[in-house]
Scaffold this motif. Structure first.
Motif, PDB file in Angstrom:
ATOM      1  N   ILE A  15       0.802  -1.223   0.000  1.00 29.83           N
ATOM      2  CA  ILE A  15       0.000   0.000   0.000  1.00 29.83           C
ATOM      3  C   ILE A  15       0.835   1.273   0.000  1.00 29.83           C
ATOM      4  O   ILE A  15       0.274   2.368  -0.102  1.00 29.83           O
ATOM      5  CB  ILE A  15      -0.971   0.035   1.197  1.00 29.83           C
ATOM      6  CG1 ILE A  15      -0.222   0.027   2.536  1.00 29.83           C
ATOM      7  CG2 ILE A  15      -1.979  -1.086   1.099  1.00 29.83           C
ATOM      8  CD1 ILE A  15      -1.125   0.304   3.734  1.00 29.83           C
ATOM      9  N   GLY A  16       2.163   1.156   0.083  1.00 34.44           N
ATOM     10  CA  GLY A  16       2.988   2.360   0.059  1.00 34.44           C
ATOM     11  C   GLY A  16       2.715   3.252  -1.140  1.00 34.44           C
ATOM     12  O   GLY A  16       2.466   4.457  -0.981  1.00 34.44           O
ATOM     13  N   PRO A  17       2.740   2.702  -2.361  1.00 36.53           N
ATOM     14  CA  PRO A  17       2.420   3.539  -3.526  1.00 36.53           C
ATOM     15  C   PRO A  17       1.009   4.116  -3.473  1.00 36.53           C
ATOM     16  O   PRO A  17       0.787   5.254  -3.898  1.00 36.53           O
ATOM     17  CB  PRO A  17       2.587   2.570  -4.700  1.00 36.53           C
ATOM     18  CG  PRO A  17       3.557   1.544  -4.202  1.00 36.53           C
ATOM     19  CD  PRO A  17       3.227   1.374  -2.753  1.00 36.53           C
ATOM     20  N   ASP A  18       0.052   3.348  -2.959  1.00 39.91           N
ATOM     21  CA  ASP A  18      -1.319   3.855  -2.822  1.00 39.91           C
ATOM     22  C   ASP A  18      -1.340   5.107  -1.959  1.00 39.91           C
ATOM     23  O   ASP A  18      -1.993   6.112  -2.293  1.00 39.91           O
ATOM     24  CB  ASP A  18      -2.224   2.801  -2.183  1.00 39.91           C
ATOM     25  CG  ASP A  18      -2.362   1.529  -2.982  1.00 39.91           C
ATOM     26  OD1 ASP A  18      -3.504   1.098  -3.201  1.00 39.91           O
ATOM     27  OD2 ASP A  18      -1.332   0.955  -3.376  1.00 39.91           O
ATOM     28  N   LEU A  42       2.303   6.070 -11.685  1.00 44.44           N
ATOM     29  CA  LEU A  42       1.250   6.442 -12.627  1.00 44.44           C
ATOM     30  C   LEU A  42       0.258   5.301 -12.830  1.00 44.44           C
ATOM     31  O   LEU A  42      -0.955   5.518 -12.921  1.00 44.44           O
ATOM     32  CB  LEU A  42       1.869   6.849 -13.969  1.00 44.44           C
ATOM     33  CG  LEU A  42       2.615   8.189 -13.970  1.00 44.44           C
ATOM     34  CD1 LEU A  42       3.433   8.345 -15.248  1.00 44.44           C
ATOM     35  CD2 LEU A  42       1.633   9.357 -13.820  1.00 44.44           C
ATOM     36  N   SER A  43       0.766   4.079 -12.899  1.00 47.36           N
ATOM     37  CA  SER A  43      -0.098   2.914 -13.047  1.00 47.36           C
ATOM     38  C   SER A  43      -1.016   2.755 -11.846  1.00 47.36           C
ATOM     39  O   SER A  43      -2.221   2.481 -11.987  1.00 47.36           O
ATOM     40  CB  SER A  43       0.756   1.660 -13.243  1.00 47.36           C
ATOM     41  OG  SER A  43      -0.048   0.503 -13.296  1.00 47.36           O
ATOM     42  N   ARG A  44      -0.454   2.944 -10.632  1.00 48.31           N
ATOM     43  CA  ARG A  44      -1.270   2.821  -9.430  1.00 48.31           C
ATOM     44  C   ARG A  44      -2.310   3.946  -9.369  1.00 48.31           C
ATOM     45  O   ARG A  44      -3.454   3.725  -8.945  1.00 48.31           O
ATOM     46  CB  ARG A  44      -0.389   2.853  -8.186  1.00 48.31           C
ATOM     47  CG  ARG A  44      -1.100   2.440  -6.890  1.00 48.31           C
ATOM     48  CD  ARG A  44      -1.539   0.980  -6.902  1.00 48.31           C
ATOM     49  NE  ARG A  44      -0.439   0.086  -7.165  1.00 48.31           N
ATOM     50  CZ  ARG A  44       0.337  -0.440  -6.222  1.00 48.31           C
ATOM     51  NH1 ARG A  44       0.102  -0.189  -4.950  1.00 48.31           N
ATOM     52  NH2 ARG A  44       1.313  -1.263  -6.561  1.00 48.31           N
ATOM     53  N   ALA A  45      -1.911   5.143  -9.795  1.00 48.53           N
ATOM     54  CA  ALA A  45      -2.850   6.264  -9.806  1.00 48.53           C
ATOM     55  C   ALA A  45      -4.020   5.989 -10.759  1.00 48.53           C
ATOM     56  O   ALA A  45      -5.180   6.279 -10.435  1.00 48.53           O
ATOM     57  CB  ALA A  45      -2.125   7.537 -10.221  1.00 48.53           C
ATOM     58  N   GLU A  46      -3.716   5.417 -11.906  1.00 58.51           N
ATOM     59  CA  GLU A  46      -4.787   5.084 -12.860  1.00 58.51           C
ATOM     60  C   GLU A  46      -5.740   4.062 -12.249  1.00 58.51           C
ATOM     61  O   GLU A  46      -6.970   4.180 -12.392  1.00 58.51           O
ATOM     62  CB  GLU A  46      -4.177   4.544 -14.151  1.00 58.51           C
ATOM     63  CG  GLU A  46      -5.200   4.219 -15.228  1.00 58.51           C
ATOM     64  CD  GLU A  46      -4.558   3.728 -16.512  1.00 58.51           C
ATOM     65  OE1 GLU A  46      -5.296   3.463 -17.481  1.00 58.51           O
ATOM     66  OE2 GLU A  46      -3.325   3.590 -16.552  1.00 58.51           O
ATOM     67  N   LEU A  47      -5.190   3.077 -11.572  1.00 54.87           N
ATOM     68  CA  LEU A  47      -6.011   2.053 -10.938  1.00 54.87           C
ATOM     69  C   LEU A  47      -6.915   2.659  -9.862  1.00 54.87           C
ATOM     70  O   LEU A  47      -8.070   2.233  -9.686  1.00 54.87           O
ATOM     71  CB  LEU A  47      -5.109   0.984 -10.319  1.00 54.87           C
ATOM     72  CG  LEU A  47      -5.776  -0.222  -9.668  1.00 54.87           C
ATOM     73  CD1 LEU A  47      -6.572  -1.027 -10.689  1.00 54.87           C
ATOM     74  CD2 LEU A  47      -4.737  -1.112  -8.997  1.00 54.87           C
ATOM     75  N   LEU A  48      -6.394   3.668  -9.162  1.00 52.13           N
ATOM     76  CA  LEU A  48      -7.155   4.296  -8.079  1.00 52.13           C
ATOM     77  C   LEU A  48      -8.015   5.458  -8.550  1.00 52.13           C
ATOM     78  O   LEU A  48      -8.721   6.082  -7.747  1.00 52.13           O
ATOM     79  CB  LEU A  48      -6.194   4.787  -6.989  1.00 52.13           C
ATOM     80  CG  LEU A  48      -5.374   3.711  -6.272  1.00 52.13           C
ATOM     81  CD1 LEU A  48      -4.395   4.346  -5.295  1.00 52.13           C
ATOM     82  CD2 LEU A  48      -6.279   2.729  -5.539  1.00 52.13           C
ATOM     83  N   GLY A  49      -7.940   5.770  -9.836  1.00 47.82           N
ATOM     84  CA  GLY A  49      -8.743   6.861 -10.378  1.00 47.82           C
ATOM     85  C   GLY A  49      -8.244   8.238  -9.998  1.00 47.82           C
ATOM     86  O   GLY A  49      -9.027   9.185  -9.874  1.00 47.82           O
ATOM     87  N   VAL A  50      -6.926   8.360  -9.815  1.00 47.86           N
ATOM     88  CA  VAL A  50      -6.317   9.635  -9.444  1.00 47.86           C
ATOM     89  C   VAL A  50      -5.584  10.219 -10.643  1.00 47.86           C
ATOM     90  O   VAL A  50      -4.810   9.531 -11.310  1.00 47.86           O
ATOM     91  CB  VAL A  50      -5.322   9.455  -8.273  1.00 47.86           C
ATOM     92  CG1 VAL A  50      -4.598  10.763  -7.969  1.00 47.86           C
ATOM     93  CG2 VAL A  50      -6.057   8.958  -7.037  1.00 47.86           C
ATOM     94  N   VAL A  80       2.294  -5.909  -9.654  1.00 46.45           N
ATOM     95  CA  VAL A  80       0.864  -6.193  -9.536  1.00 46.45           C
ATOM     96  C   VAL A  80       0.474  -5.952  -8.086  1.00 46.45           C
ATOM     97  O   VAL A  80       1.025  -6.602  -7.185  1.00 46.45           O
ATOM     98  CB  VAL A  80       0.531  -7.643  -9.941  1.00 46.45           C
ATOM     99  CG1 VAL A  80      -0.956  -7.923  -9.766  1.00 46.45           C
ATOM    100  CG2 VAL A  80       0.988  -7.920 -11.369  1.00 46.45           C
ATOM    101  N   PRO A  81      -0.444  -5.025  -7.824  1.00 46.01           N
ATOM    102  CA  PRO A  81      -0.842  -4.778  -6.437  1.00 46.01           C
ATOM    103  C   PRO A  81      -1.278  -6.057  -5.739  1.00 46.01           C
ATOM    104  O   PRO A  81      -2.073  -6.826  -6.266  1.00 46.01           O
ATOM    105  CB  PRO A  81      -2.017  -3.802  -6.578  1.00 46.01           C
ATOM    106  CG  PRO A  81      -1.782  -3.114  -7.883  1.00 46.01           C
ATOM    107  CD  PRO A  81      -1.164  -4.155  -8.769  1.00 46.01           C
TER     108      PRO A  81
END
Length: 322
Positions: A15-18, A42-50, A80-81
């Protein structure tokens, strides 16, 4: 303005990147630099809708508060989260190494860390006992002392990640003097406490019951406390842990020194889990961290709580200003 704070997001599958992405654009991330793989963020942001914007660190933090300033370090394996990848263990250590290098060189004023996963780093064939120990190795000097704090409660540890059967042998005169000296010094210099009051727990139930439940208090702990009191330290103890952690004693204490991990930290985490901060004392750099693990099951879900990272960032700034 002081040099920026540097933040390492830790295990990329956790969850650090989150947390970094969720806090992007907030006041909490002002004058902060992230050491990480920009594409992973950027990939994590896209997944989270940010809607995330990234600028590469060039010695200055980007003036746009909605933009994350990043020192790029590339992951080696697919991220992969929630799913650990042994190939990214070296990446995790490289982010820490770069951040420490920057702190040591004056590029950054303090280090804030998100959690790493000890297991996968060891599985990669890299001996790794913990974040704190690795930071001490990188700094090459100092003696790391773990202290967690929540609100006004501060709990430091004489021993950290040891099996319980090894703890008694590790409570030596030399170790106790070293830890107490560092704790006293850093409470003064990093928290602005001129004459800190420290409660010291005994090792055994009832602090040894006068030798009937153990002799460590009589042979080691009490003599050390008496010696350091003669040098001017305000130390109370050795106290039974179940006495030290009561309101009557805590209201007069700036910190509690516990002999081992699970003597002190359950109380601290009960009092402030989710907003507690892990502080490493005794190093030539300022380092704070979250009070939780990688929480793989929450990675990429948007359900990770940012409270502890917010507290760690605030604590780092307070220590810099002190």
């Amino acid at each position: 303005m002081s040099s920026p704070i540097v933040l390492t997001p830790g295990e990329p599958a956790g969850i650090g990147p989150d947390l970094v992405v969720q806090l992007a654009g907030s006041e909490a991330m002002a004058n902060t630099v992230i050491v990480a793989d920009p594409d992973m963020l950027l990939s994590r942001a896209e997944l989270l809708g940010v809607d995330l914007h990234i600028a590469e660190f060039d010695g200055e933090v980007d003036s746009d508060p909605a933009t994350l300033t990043v020192v790029p370090v590339r992951t080696a394996g697919v991220v992969v989260p929630g799913k650990l990848h042994i190939g990214n263990s070296r990446y995790v250590l490289e982010t820490i190494e770069r951040a420490v290098q920057g702190c040591r060189g004056g590029e950054f004023s303090a280090l804030v860390t998100a959690p790493v996963h000890k297991g996968v780093i060891n599985d990669a064939g890299i001996p790794f006992t913990g974040h704190t120990e690795y930071l001490a190795e990188l700094c090459g000097e100092g003696y790391p002392v773990m202290m967690l704090m929540a609100d006004t409660l501060r709990v430091a540890l004489v021993t950290t990640h040891l099996p319980l059967r090894e703890v008694a042998d590790a409570i030596t005169v030399e170790r106790l003097i070293t830890v107490l000296t560092i704790l006293h010094h850093d409470l003064q210099t990093r928290f602005g406490l001129g004459e800190p009051n420290i409660l010291v727990c005994g090792l055994n139930p009832h602090a040894g019951e006068g030798g009937h439940l153990g002799h460590e208090e009589i042979e080691v702990i009490s003599p050390v406390l008496e010696s350091l009191r003669e040098e001017g330290m305000k130390l109370r103890g050795p106290l039974p842990a179940d006495t030290a952690f009561t309101p009557r004693w805590l209201e007069r204490a700036d910190a509690v020194l516990a002999m081992y991990h699970d003597q002190g930290l359950p109380v601290l985490k009960h009092a402030g889990f989710g907003r507690a901060v892990n502080v490493t004392l005794g190093l030539p750099i300022i380092r704070t961290s979250v009070d939780h693990g990688t929480a793989l099951e929450l990675a990429g879900t948007g359900n990770a709580e940012t409270g502890s990272l917010l507290a760690a960032l605030e604590a780092a700034r307070t220590m810099v200003n002190s």
